[in-house]
Design a protein around this motif. Structure first.
Motif, PDB file in Angstrom:
ATOM      1  N   THR A  57       0.763  -1.194   0.015  1.00  0.00           N
ATOM      2  CA  THR A  57       0.093   0.046   0.099  1.00  0.00           C
ATOM      3  C   THR A  57       1.182   1.110  -0.044  1.00  0.00           C
ATOM      4  O   THR A  57       1.572   1.321   0.997  1.00  0.00           O
ATOM      5  N   THR A  58       0.555   1.779  -0.856  1.00  0.00           N
ATOM      6  CA  THR A  58       1.700   3.285  -1.335  1.00  0.00           C
ATOM      7  C   THR A  58       0.853   4.340  -0.340  1.00  0.00           C
ATOM      8  O   THR A  58      -0.416   4.342  -0.286  1.00  0.00           O
ATOM      9  N   GLU A  59       1.568   5.596  -0.688  1.00  0.00           N
ATOM     10  CA  GLU A  59       0.640   6.713   0.120  1.00  0.00           C
ATOM     11  C   GLU A  59      -0.329   7.209  -0.949  1.00  0.00           C
ATOM     12  O   GLU A  59      -1.399   7.482  -0.313  1.00  0.00           O
ATOM     13  N   SER A  75       6.119   3.255   4.717  1.00  0.00           N
ATOM     14  CA  SER A  75       6.341   4.235   5.604  1.00  0.00           C
ATOM     15  C   SER A  75       5.618   5.719   5.241  1.00  0.00           C
ATOM     16  O   SER A  75       5.266   6.172   6.083  1.00  0.00           O
ATOM     17  N   ALA A  76       5.598   6.162   3.915  1.00  0.00           N
ATOM     18  CA  ALA A  76       5.076   7.254   3.476  1.00  0.00           C
ATOM     19  C   ALA A  76       3.437   6.847   3.628  1.00  0.00           C
ATOM     20  O   ALA A  76       2.961   8.133   3.864  1.00  0.00           O
ATOM     21  N   ALA A  77       2.921   5.902   3.374  1.00  0.00           N
ATOM     22  CA  ALA A  77       1.535   5.610   3.618  1.00  0.00           C
ATOM     23  C   ALA A  77       1.038   5.853   5.030  1.00  0.00           C
ATOM     24  O   ALA A  77       0.098   6.274   5.357  1.00  0.00           O
ATOM     25  N   PHE A  81      -1.236   8.567   6.592  1.00  0.00           N
ATOM     26  CA  PHE A  81      -2.521   8.401   7.638  1.00  0.00           C
ATOM     27  C   PHE A  81      -2.274   9.096   8.866  1.00  0.00           C
ATOM     28  O   PHE A  81      -3.455   9.576   9.519  1.00  0.00           O
ATOM     29  N   VAL A  82      -1.080   8.987   9.608  1.00  0.00           N
ATOM     30  CA  VAL A  82      -1.141   9.792  10.771  1.00  0.00           C
ATOM     31  C   VAL A  82      -1.288  11.429  10.658  1.00  0.00           C
ATOM     32  O   VAL A  82      -2.110  11.696  11.508  1.00  0.00           O
TER      33      VAL A  82
END
Length: 215
Positions: A57-59, A75-77, A81-82
């Protein structure tokens, strides 16, 4: 047939051959031996098997769009989300008053406001909070009374006291108090009221009201 002189000693060649002949059955930390193809296959199956058939799952795709047990977020996704979901439900509005006094029953007014999320606003001492959510309200201040009579200090939510403290002549005290507030829609109000009995002044310093939206 041409002859090729070997640069290695007989001992070195023997060790190299043993590393192949005595190959490890699985990858082993610290081993200089080769690993059999079956050992490599088994290792990949057991160590990486749980990730087989998984997608990334990508950003741009977004974690919210892949709520399942078959996707692994980058990590970008996760950061996106945060930033957009978790951070959006958390906000802080702070109202401070360095010093002042009240000479009759009334509210502390003229706060300095820091509220980047614009969840609250003060008018004539009444702080109005807007928006559904779960909030934590923190009150704090140093109070004293001068003159005759006394003052009650009331920390209030929606016009009702959640904490009341009576101050007699020359008393001085730091009052800190926290209270939760859940609102499903609309607004609620917060203020600090001084109620005079007799004749006197309510003096205060370092007054602070923090409105913290936690959900």
């Amino acid at each position: 047939m041409a002859n090729y002189p070997l640069a290695n000693t007989a001992s070195q060649i023997n060790l190299a051959l043993q590393a192949v002949v005595g190959a490890d059955a699985e990858p082993t930390n610290g081993s200089d031996d080769m690993v059999t193809s079956n050992g490599v296959f088994d290792y990949i199956e057991t160590q990486l098997g749980p990730f087989k058939t998984k997608t990334v799952t990508t950003e741009s795709t977004g974690i919210a769009a892949t709520d399942n047990e078959t996707s692994i977020p980058t990590s970008a996704a996760v950061k996106d989300f945060v930033d957009t979901t978790v951070a959006a439900t958390t906000a802080v509005a702070s109202f401070t008053k360095a010093s002042g006094n009240i000479t009759a029953t009334g509210l502390i007014t003229g706060y300095t406001e820091v509220d980047t999320s614009t969840i609250a606003a003060e008018s004539s001492g009444t702080i109005t909070v807007t928006g559904a959510g779960t909030y934590l309200i923190n009150f704090n201040g140093l109070f004293s009374e001068s003159g005759t009579g006394s003052f009650d200090v009331k920390y209030r939510v929606d016009g009702s006291a959640v904490m009341t403290r009576d101050f007699g002549f020359t008393n001085q005290e730091i009052i800190s108090y926290s209270v939760p507030k859940v609102i499903s829609s609309g607004t609620f109000t917060v203020d600090i009221q001084g109620v005079e009995s007799g004749s006197g002044d309510l003096n205060f310093t370092d007054v602070r009201v923090d409105i913290i939206k936690i959900a």
